[in-house]
Design a protein around this motif. Structure first.
Motif, PDB file in Angstrom:
ATOM      1  N   GLU A  17       0.795  -1.227   0.000  1.00  6.57           N
ATOM      2  CA  GLU A  17       0.000   0.000   0.000  1.00  6.57           C
ATOM      3  C   GLU A  17       0.830   1.280   0.000  1.00  6.57           C
ATOM      4  N   ASN A  18       2.149   1.142  -0.076  1.00  7.14           N
ATOM      5  CA  ASN A  18       3.026   2.313  -0.114  1.00  7.14           C
ATOM      6  C   ASN A  18       3.960   2.192  -1.302  1.00  7.14           C
ATOM      7  N   GLU A  19       4.274   3.328  -1.922  1.00  5.67           N
ATOM      8  CA  GLU A  19       5.123   3.280  -3.115  1.00  5.67           C
ATOM      9  C   GLU A  19       6.519   2.767  -2.789  1.00  5.67           C
ATOM     10  N   ILE A  20       7.143   3.329  -1.746  1.00 10.67           N
ATOM     11  CA  ILE A  20       8.500   2.925  -1.368  1.00 10.67           C
ATOM     12  C   ILE A  20       8.518   2.615   0.121  1.00 10.67           C
ATOM     13  N   VAL A  21       9.077   1.450   0.448  1.00 10.37           N
ATOM     14  CA  VAL A  21       9.220   1.036   1.844  1.00 10.37           C
ATOM     15  C   VAL A  21      10.636   0.507   2.034  1.00 10.37           C
ATOM     16  N   LEU A  22      11.343   1.056   3.009  1.00 15.28           N
ATOM     17  CA  LEU A  22      12.653   0.531   3.405  1.00 15.28           C
ATOM     18  C   LEU A  22      12.478  -0.200   4.724  1.00 15.28           C
ATOM     19  N   MET A  76      16.191  -3.972   3.346  1.00  9.23           N
ATOM     20  CA  MET A  76      15.443  -4.306   2.133  1.00  9.23           C
ATOM     21  C   MET A  76      14.678  -3.076   1.690  1.00  9.23           C
ATOM     22  N   ALA A  77      14.583  -2.904   0.377  1.00 10.88           N
ATOM     23  CA  ALA A  77      13.795  -1.810  -0.187  1.00 10.88           C
ATOM     24  C   ALA A  77      12.758  -2.402  -1.132  1.00 10.88           C
ATOM     25  N   PHE A  78      11.538  -1.908  -0.998  1.00  6.39           N
ATOM     26  CA  PHE A  78      10.428  -2.334  -1.837  1.00  6.39           C
ATOM     27  C   PHE A  78       9.895  -1.116  -2.570  1.00  6.39           C
ATOM     28  N   LEU A  83      10.286  -6.313  -4.197  1.00 10.95           N
ATOM     29  CA  LEU A  83      11.611  -6.191  -3.592  1.00 10.95           C
ATOM     30  C   LEU A  83      12.592  -5.742  -4.664  1.00 10.95           C
ATOM     31  N   VAL A  84      13.270  -4.617  -4.428  1.00 14.99           N
ATOM     32  CA  VAL A  84      14.201  -4.080  -5.425  1.00 14.99           C
ATOM     33  C   VAL A  84      15.622  -3.974  -4.895  1.00 14.99           C
ATOM     34  N   PHE A  85      15.813  -4.209  -3.585  1.00 10.62           N
ATOM     35  CA  PHE A  85      17.139  -4.108  -2.990  1.00 10.62           C
ATOM     36  C   PHE A  85      17.156  -4.910  -1.703  1.00 10.62           C
ATOM     37  N   SER A  86      18.234  -5.648  -1.483  1.00  9.91           N
ATOM     38  CA  SER A  86      18.419  -6.361  -0.222  1.00  9.91           C
ATOM     39  C   SER A  86      19.910  -6.502   0.018  1.00  9.91           C
ATOM     40  N   GLN A  87      20.359  -6.050   1.198  1.00 11.05           N
ATOM     41  CA  GLN A  87      21.784  -6.125   1.515  1.00 11.05           C
ATOM     42  C   GLN A  87      21.988  -6.210   3.018  1.00 11.05           C
ATOM     43  N   PRO A  88      22.759  -7.209   3.447  1.00 11.40           N
ATOM     44  CA  PRO A  88      23.107  -7.257   4.871  1.00 11.40           C
ATOM     45  C   PRO A  88      24.233  -6.277   5.177  1.00 11.40           C
ATOM     46  N   GLY A  89      24.309  -5.881   6.440  1.00 12.95           N
ATOM     47  CA  GLY A  89      25.379  -4.999   6.882  1.00 12.95           C
ATOM     48  C   GLY A  89      24.880  -3.594   7.142  1.00 12.95           C
ATOM     49  N   ALA A  90      25.521  -2.935   8.090  1.00 12.57           N
ATOM     50  CA  ALA A  90      25.171  -1.552   8.425  1.00 12.57           C
ATOM     51  C   ALA A  90      25.736  -0.624   7.358  1.00 12.57           C
ATOM     52  N   LEU A  91      24.888   0.181   6.781  1.00  9.40           N
ATOM     53  CA  LEU A  91      25.317   1.130   5.753  1.00  9.40           C
ATOM     54  C   LEU A  91      25.668   2.471   6.387  1.00  9.40           C
ATOM     55  N   PRO A  92      26.707   3.130   5.885  1.00 14.06           N
ATOM     56  CA  PRO A  92      26.936   4.514   6.300  1.00 14.06           C
ATOM     57  C   PRO A  92      25.846   5.417   5.697  1.00 14.06           C
ATOM     58  N   GLN A  98      22.297   6.886  -1.183  1.00  8.02           N
ATOM     59  CA  GLN A  98      22.421   6.366  -2.555  1.00  8.02           C
ATOM     60  C   GLN A  98      21.353   5.319  -2.845  1.00  8.02           C
ATOM     61  N   VAL A  99      21.061   4.472  -1.865  1.00  8.37           N
ATOM     62  CA  VAL A  99      20.003   3.474  -2.029  1.00  8.37           C
ATOM     63  C   VAL A  99      18.660   4.181  -2.216  1.00  8.37           C
ATOM     64  N   VAL A 100      18.376   5.153  -1.371  1.00 11.63           N
ATOM     65  CA  VAL A 100      17.121   5.897  -1.485  1.00 11.63           C
ATOM     66  C   VAL A 100      17.007   6.529  -2.871  1.00 11.63           C
ATOM     67  N   ALA A 101      18.049   7.173  -3.341  1.00 13.23           N
ATOM     68  CA  ALA A 101      18.026   7.824  -4.656  1.00 13.23           C
ATOM     69  C   ALA A 101      17.808   6.796  -5.771  1.00 13.23           C
ATOM     70  N   ALA A 102      18.484   5.670  -5.693  1.00 15.19           N
ATOM     71  CA  ALA A 102      18.354   4.641  -6.725  1.00 15.19           C
ATOM     72  C   ALA A 102      16.941   4.057  -6.750  1.00 15.19           C
TER      73      ALA A 102
END
Length: 118
Positions: A17-22, A76-78, A83-92, A98-102
């Motif tokens: 129900e939401n366009e973008i969800v992280l 994870m990003a939806f 699902l359009v992105f999934s990565q383990p680990g703490a991001l700076p 950059q993930v949000v922009a992509a």
């Protein structure tokens, strides 16, 4: 917008129900998770049009298993329910931006066409 706590009961509805969800999969005992939490929260304050959700993998073990979480934190990003992105680990912070922009720039119609033809 501040982050929301996500459970199995509301996961699918939130994603569809939401366009973008992280989604940040985390646990309280996880040092890198605690390091990433303020970065994730600050990004949620900057990007109020995006849903930033947290899943406590200890409380939501079934959801974490269904999502294939093997390492935390995992981001994870939806977009548009996919699902359009999934990565383990703490991001700076810069990498999270950059993930949000992509994800914002991702053309889902094109991505779906390419997925069908692959």
């Amino acid at each position: 917008m501040s982050t929301i706590d996500l459970t199995a009961a509301g996961f699918e509805t939130t994603i569809t129900e939401n366009e973008i969800v992280l989604v940040d999969f985390w646990a309280s005992w996880c040092g890198p998770c605690r390091m990433f939490a303020p970065i994730f929260a600050a990004a949620s304050d900057r990007h109020t049009d995006i849903v930033f959700a947290k899943v406590d993998t200890e409380a939501e073990q079934g959801l974490a298993a269904a999502a294939g979480i093997t390492s935390i934190p995992t981001l994870m990003a939806f977009k548009d329910g996919s699902l359009v992105f999934s990565q383990p680990g703490a991001l700076p912070a810069q990498a999270l931006e950059q993930v949000v922009a992509a994800v914002r720039e991702l053309d889902m119609a094109k991505a779906r066409r390419e997925a069908r033809s692959a």
